[in-house]
Write a protein that holds these residues in place. Structure first.
Motif: not given
Length: 238
Positions: A167-182
């Motif tokens: 999947g992907i992982k994102t970091k940044g300002t509150v809200g956009i950060a996410n961990t999406l292994p699927n």
């Protein structure tokens, strides 16, 4: 003019060799019966951290069938569907198991005053993935961030097998950060086309030349006809 049985046998043997090495016209691009897999996936995030604004995440593979030993590119898009201006500062892509480091990584993002522009970035390892970072890529409804990572497909993968990315992982300002292994993308491994392998196989068998090699962009039929004409002509006239 009559020809000896030996010459006729040589012609037949040479034709059989072409078939054995894969130099046949009309080779199929895929493998029948390959397991079904999805080349795209999509996810959204809408909660208190996004101030109830929907953020979107997409991942896709540029081709549904790819030959082992060639390149494949995964495209990931991080965006939002409405108001809100998050900033993405880290993007991590997780390739399929067994893949090496990306050979190329590009990011299409909003720049001021140029608007959407694409630039190459150097990915660095991060766990089992590879990341690109910045001080902050601006995102709004009209300006998502698009990251493309290109990898070499391992040469030992059998034709007909399916390959699913991580999947992907994102970091940044509150809200956009996410961990999406699927958030994955899948392709099927196909047999190489003649133009993708013939340069090496011809050289190894002594049939290659600077003028007669096939390529993925040339005419396969014309190249094979030229090789057949030269070799068979020599056999018949000898």
């Amino acid at each position: 003019m009559s020809h000896s049985p030996m010459r006729r046998a040589a012609v037949v043997a040479f034709s059989a060799m072409l078939v054995a090495t894969g130099l046949t016209i009309g080779v199929g691009a895929g493998v029948a019966g390959a397991a079904e897999c999805s080349p795209t996936s999509h996810a959204t995030k809408r909660d208190w951290s996004t101030v109830w604004i929907t953020h979107t995440y997409d991942k896709s593979v540029t081709a549904t069938e790819v030959a082992a030993g060639t390149l494949v590119t995964y495209k990931s898009v991080v965006g939002t569907t409405s108001i809100g201006n998050p900033y993405l500062n880290t993007f991590i892509d997780y390739p399929p198991a067994g893949f090496g480091a990306p050979v190329k990584a590009t990011v299409k993002r909003y720049t001021f005053p140029g608007g959407q522009e694409t630039a190459e970035f150097t990915p660095v390892p991060n766990g089992s993935g590879y990341q690109v970072t910045t001080t902050g890529w601006f995102i709004n409804a009209a300006n998502p961030v698009t990251v493309e990572m290109t990898y070499m497909v391992p040469e030992d993968l059998p034709a007909g097998s399916t390959v699913t990315s991580g999947g992907i992982k994102t970091k940044g300002t509150v809200g956009i950060a996410n961990t999406l292994p699927n958030l994955t993308a899948c392709f099927t491994v196909r047999q190489p086309n003649p133009g993708e392998v013939v340069d090496g196989s011809l050289d190894e068998t002594g049939l290659g030349s600077s003028e007669g090699q096939l390529s993925a962009t040339g005419s396969l039929e014309e190249s094979i006809a030229r090789i057949l004409g030269d070799v068979l002509g020599g056999l018949i006239s000898s």
